[in-house]
Design a protein around this motif. Sequence first.
Motif, short mmCIF file in Angstrom:
data_model
loop_
_atom_site.label_atom_id
_atom_site.label_comp_id
_atom_site.label_asym_id
_atom_site.label_seq_id
_atom_site.Cartn_x
_atom_site.Cartn_y
_atom_site.Cartn_z
N LEU A 100 0.83 -1.20 0.00
CA LEU A 100 0.00 0.00 0.00
C LEU A 100 0.86 1.25 0.00
O LEU A 100 0.56 2.22 -0.72
N LEU A 101 1.94 1.23 0.77
CA LEU A 101 2.83 2.38 0.83
C LEU A 101 3.45 2.65 -0.53
O LEU A 101 3.47 3.80 -1.01
N ALA A 102 3.94 1.61 -1.19
CA ALA A 102 4.57 1.78 -2.50
C ALA A 102 3.55 2.28 -3.53
O ALA A 102 3.84 3.19 -4.30
N ARG A 103 2.36 1.66 -3.53
CA ARG A 103 1.34 2.06 -4.50
C ARG A 103 0.92 3.51 -4.30
O ARG A 103 0.79 4.28 -5.26
N THR A 104 0.71 3.91 -3.03
CA THR A 104 0.27 5.27 -2.75
C THR A 104 1.33 6.28 -3.16
O THR A 104 1.02 7.32 -3.76
N CYS A 105 2.60 6.01 -2.86
CA CYS A 105 3.67 6.94 -3.20
C CYS A 105 3.84 7.07 -4.72
O CYS A 105 4.06 8.17 -5.24
N VAL A 106 3.71 5.93 -5.41
CA VAL A 106 3.82 5.97 -6.88
C VAL A 106 2.66 6.76 -7.46
O VAL A 106 2.84 7.59 -8.37
N GLU A 107 1.46 6.53 -6.96
CA GLU A 107 0.29 7.26 -7.47
C GLU A 107 0.40 8.76 -7.18
O GLU A 107 0.04 9.58 -8.03
N LEU A 108 0.91 9.10 -6.00
CA LEU A 108 1.10 10.51 -5.68
C LEU A 108 2.13 11.14 -6.60
O LEU A 108 1.92 12.24 -7.13
N GLY A 109 3.25 10.45 -6.80
CA GLY A 109 4.28 10.97 -7.71
C GLY A 109 3.76 11.13 -9.12
O GLY A 109 4.08 12.10 -9.81
N HIS A 110 2.94 10.17 -9.56
CA HIS A 110 2.35 10.25 -10.91
C HIS A 110 1.43 11.46 -11.02
O HIS A 110 1.45 12.19 -12.02
N ALA A 111 0.63 11.69 -9.98
CA ALA A 111 -0.30 12.82 -10.00
C ALA A 111 0.44 14.15 -10.02
O ALA A 111 0.10 15.07 -10.78
N LEU A 112 1.48 14.28 -9.20
CA LEU A 112 2.26 15.53 -9.18
C LEU A 112 2.99 15.73 -10.50
O LEU A 112 3.08 16.85 -11.01
N GLY A 113 3.52 14.63 -11.05
CA GLY A 113 4.23 14.73 -12.33
C GLY A 113 3.33 15.15 -13.47
O GLY A 113 3.72 15.91 -14.35
N ASN A 114 2.09 14.65 -13.46
CA ASN A 114 1.14 15.03 -14.52
C ASN A 114 0.86 16.53 -14.51
O ASN A 114 0.58 17.13 -15.55
N GLN A 115 0.93 17.13 -13.34
CA GLN A 115 0.68 18.57 -13.24
C GLN A 115 1.95 19.39 -13.43
O GLN A 115 1.90 20.61 -13.42
N HIS A 116 3.09 18.71 -13.60
CA HIS A 116 4.39 19.40 -13.70
C HIS A 116 4.66 20.22 -12.44
O HIS A 116 5.20 21.33 -12.52
N TRP A 117 4.31 19.69 -11.29
CA TRP A 117 4.54 20.38 -10.02
C TRP A 117 5.85 19.90 -9.42
O TRP A 117 6.01 18.72 -9.13
N PRO A 118 6.80 20.80 -9.20
CA PRO A 118 8.04 20.40 -8.51
C PRO A 118 7.73 20.08 -7.06
O PRO A 118 6.72 20.54 -6.51
N ALA A 119 8.57 19.29 -6.42
CA ALA A 119 8.30 18.90 -5.04
C ALA A 119 9.61 18.62 -4.31
O ALA A 119 10.63 18.28 -4.92
N VAL A 120 9.55 18.77 -3.00
CA VAL A 120 10.68 18.46 -2.12
C VAL A 120 10.16 17.52 -1.04
O VAL A 120 9.15 17.80 -0.40
N VAL A 121 10.86 16.40 -0.84
CA VAL A 121 10.47 15.42 0.17
C VAL A 121 11.34 15.58 1.40
O VAL A 121 12.57 15.56 1.31
N LYS A 122 10.70 15.78 2.55
CA LYS A 122 11.41 15.90 3.82
C LYS A 122 10.74 14.97 4.81
O LYS A 122 9.61 15.24 5.26
N GLY A 123 11.39 13.87 5.14
CA GLY A 123 10.80 12.91 6.05
C GLY A 123 9.53 12.32 5.46
O GLY A 123 9.53 11.77 4.36
N SER A 124 8.43 12.46 6.17
CA SER A 124 7.15 11.93 5.70
C SER A 124 6.28 13.00 5.07
O SER A 124 5.06 12.80 4.91
N ALA A 125 6.86 14.13 4.73
CA ALA A 125 6.10 15.23 4.13
C ALA A 125 6.64 15.55 2.74
O ALA A 125 7.84 15.42 2.47
N VAL A 126 5.74 15.94 1.86
CA VAL A 126 6.09 16.38 0.50
C VAL A 126 5.66 17.83 0.36
O VAL A 126 4.48 18.15 0.57
N TYR A 127 6.59 18.71 0.04
CA TYR A 127 6.31 20.13 -0.10
C TYR A 127 6.22 20.49 -1.58
O TYR A 127 7.12 20.19 -2.36
N VAL A 128 5.11 21.14 -1.94
CA VAL A 128 4.86 21.49 -3.33
C VAL A 128 4.54 22.98 -3.41
O VAL A 128 3.62 23.46 -2.72
#
Length: 228
Positions: A100-128
């Motif tokens: 579930l963790l892998a699937r959720t992270c991949v889906e989140l990354g796919h969603a952010l990538g589709n929008q061309h949104w840059p992001a920074v990962v710090k611990g368990s948080a993603v900053y966009v």
Amino acid sequence: MILVESVVGNEGDPIWKANLEGASIDALQLDQWQAQKNRFRRKTEAGVEVAVALERNTHLHDGDILAWDEANRSAIVARIQLQDVLVVRLDGVLGQSSDLLARTCVELGHALGNQHWPAVVKGSAVYVPLTVDRKVMASVMKTHAFVGITYEFQPGAEVIPFLAPHEARRLFGGADSTPHSHLPAADPARAHPHEHTHVDAEGRVTTHSHPHEVAGPDDHDHDHPHAS
């Protein structure tokens, strides 16, 4: 012209906060892109030219005191307006199964990538960074309905103290565009679909696809800014 190689202090510090009471403040207004540079020239609101030459990998923060005249009780202070930041929290999925963790992270990354949104990962948080209206970003997150993921918007000034200089530049330095490659020739055999999600002013979400080409060994691509 005033040369600034280091800051005198910050108006948020208790000592300087008291010292600046009743003083004349001349603001150096900076946008979030300018503030990430360590070398630049700019005029204050009063027309004083300031040349900033800070050490490498350092940058100004909101409220930094660039010059202080004790005799005349006057100061030049940096004023930086940072956009809000979308903070996506993954705490809710960290205790779940690895699948579930892998699937959720991949889906989140796919969603952010589709929008061309840059992001920074710090611990368990993603900053966009907010590259579009916050209502649009909230609608996109709501539409995907990620299980175990929560999100909120925070002022950039509250986020930046926790970021390394290169992370701050990614969030606030030219956050309205990301590198994107295009090939000069179209070859349908090497094209793959790429989805884009759009949200209108009334919150309606639509998704469409268009082909992106996959580079081959003889291709020469180039990067250029691609607006979100």
